[in-house]
Write an enzyme that holds these catalytic residues in place. Structure first.
Site, mmCIF file in Angstrom:
data_model
loop_
_atom_site.group_PDB
_atom_site.id
_atom_site.type_symbol
_atom_site.label_atom_id
_atom_site.label_comp_id
_atom_site.label_asym_id
_atom_site.label_seq_id
_atom_site.Cartn_x
_atom_site.Cartn_y
_atom_site.Cartn_z
ATOM 1 C CD GLU A 1 -7.035 -78.824 29.566
ATOM 2 O OE1 GLU A 1 -7.859 -79.830 30.034
ATOM 3 O OE2 GLU A 1 -7.108 -77.837 29.582
ATOM 4 C CG ASN B 1 -1.923 -75.830 25.273
ATOM 5 O OD1 ASN B 1 -1.207 -75.074 25.615
ATOM 6 N ND2 ASN B 1 -3.427 -75.576 25.395
ATOM 7 C CG HIS C 1 -6.360 -71.066 32.515
ATOM 8 N ND1 HIS C 1 -7.236 -70.189 31.941
ATOM 9 C CD2 HIS C 1 -6.241 -72.029 31.595
ATOM 10 C CE1 HIS C 1 -7.644 -70.470 30.826
ATOM 11 N NE2 HIS C 1 -7.092 -71.624 30.591
ATOM 12 C CD GLU D 1 -6.334 -72.853 26.957
ATOM 13 O OE1 GLU D 1 -6.835 -72.950 27.998
ATOM 14 O OE2 GLU D 1 -6.311 -73.931 26.143
ATOM 15 C CG ASP E 1 -8.213 -66.853 32.212
ATOM 16 O OD1 ASP E 1 -7.552 -67.516 33.172
ATOM 17 O OD2 ASP E 1 -9.312 -67.330 31.875
#
Ligand code: 9MR
Length: 351
Positions: free
Chosen positions: A162, A203, A239, A268, A270
């Protein structure tokens, strides 16, 4: 079609060899593989989950599902700096070691998460206590201590997480302020020295499609590799929220990294929604999970697809996005949702 993938690092091959005939590195289906991992195996793309270590210790059905469904695991929190070095020089690897041991016992590769991040830092790391030169030293020591502890047992590491703003500029963090923009290259160089066999990732989130942020990261990865910096992979967190619509250009985004010879992964995934859920939202969610997996399976160098928790029982989403949730492929009773079936079918089509 069976595809042999370029994504196996030396450590992974070594781990597979230890397991012997139970897990051949040639993509063959493996007796004993179950759930999603059995349909993922022939594709060469690993299927993973973030693991909540408290749940793994206390919840037997959860633990059984982690072993049954996945062939890679990521610690959701327990390899973060605030956990592993809560006070300076006092390391606590207990829960991280437990996950690495669990993974070994279940023939799973570990994605290490995360070495350089602005969040979940221990409180003793701050700009009043240390000079920029000291912070640089501390970051370097942190990378060597953590990667050294797990050396040879971590398949892939999220080295820098990030680091960018939405507009493609570098995020203003303690690391940028103290070390300058070269901190990213330095972190990858240190990481490669600390564990040469690990696949090293940059990432981030909101980089599923082509936008200012993903383009800035693409440019950085390209430039660093031209300079010989050991960065092998780009992680797309994945995400999503169905209320925003699903990005249409995920495949094109992956393709441009593929063309650089850079590995990619969804790290990650979702897909949240505004509660309450209903059939149409659940269907949209399944499409979100499916479109990212399909893109991964359509390129050559996408090596894994990890969900950020597989059950709504422990998902981080409701605690952070008020009124939202139901973001994972299984409900709170660990029953599969359409998203689970979509993942399964998508792997089967590719396998
Ligand atoms: O899921 C994690 C949650 O339990 C923590 O409270 C949170 C703290 O920042 O971090 C969550 O995981 C994040 C991951 O480490 C990095 N990308 C975003 C994830 C969701 O916030």
């Amino acid at each position: 079609m069976n595809r042999i993938r370029a994504g196996l690092g030396a450590a992974a091959i070594a781990a597979i060899t230890v397991l012997g005939a139970a897990a051949l590195p040639n993509g063959a289906a493996v007796a004993g593989d179950t759930g999603l991992r059995s349909v993922a195996r022939p594709t060469g793309v690993k299927i993973g989950t973030a693991v909540n270590m408290d749940a793994l210790a206390a919840d037997a059905p959860y633990q059984e599902a982690v072993g049954r469904e996945f062939n890679t695991v990521t610690p959701e929190n327990v390899m973060k700096w605030e956990v592993v070095e809560p006070t300076q020089g006092n390391y606590n690897w207990t829960q991280a070691d437990q996950l690495v041991d669990f993974a070994r016992a279940h023939g799973q590769a570990v994605r290490g998460h995360v070495l350089v991040w602005h969040s979940q830092l221990p409180s003793w790391i701050n700009e009043t206590a240390f000079t920029p030169a000291q912070l640089r030293d501390l970051l370097r020591q942190h990378i060597f201590a953590e990667m050294g502890h797990f050396r040879g047992r971590i398949w892939a590491w999220d080295v820098v997480n990030e680091a960018f703003n939405e507009d493609g500029t570098l995020r203003d963090t303690i690391w940028l302020r103290a070390l300058g923009p070269g901190y990213i290259a330095d972190a990858f160089r240190w990481a490669h020295q600390a564990d040469p066999s690990a696949i090293l990732f940059l990432n981030d989130y909101n980089v599923e499609g082509i936008n200012a942020k993903s383009t800035a990261e693409y440019n950085l990865v390209r430039d660093l590799r031209r300079q010989g910096v050991p960065i092998q992979a780009f992680g797309i967190q994945g995400h999503l929220g169905i209320q925003y619509g699903l990005p249409g250009d995920v495949l094109q985004n992956l393709r441009r990294f593929d063309a650089l010879g850079v590995k990619t992964a969804f790290t990650e995934v979702d897909v949240r929604m505004i509660l309450p859920d209903d059939n149409i939202k659940t269907q949209a969610q399944a499409e979100g999970f499916g479109l990212m997996l399909r893109a991964c399976l359509l390129v050559r160098h996408c090596i894994s697809y990890t969900v950020w928790g597989f059950t709504d029982k422990y998902s981080w989403v409701p605690g952070v996005f008020s009124g939202q949730g139901a973001a994972t492929p299984m409900d709170e009773n660990l029953q599969p949702k359409p998203a689970y079936e979509t993942l399964k079918q998508t792997f089967q089509l590719a396998g």
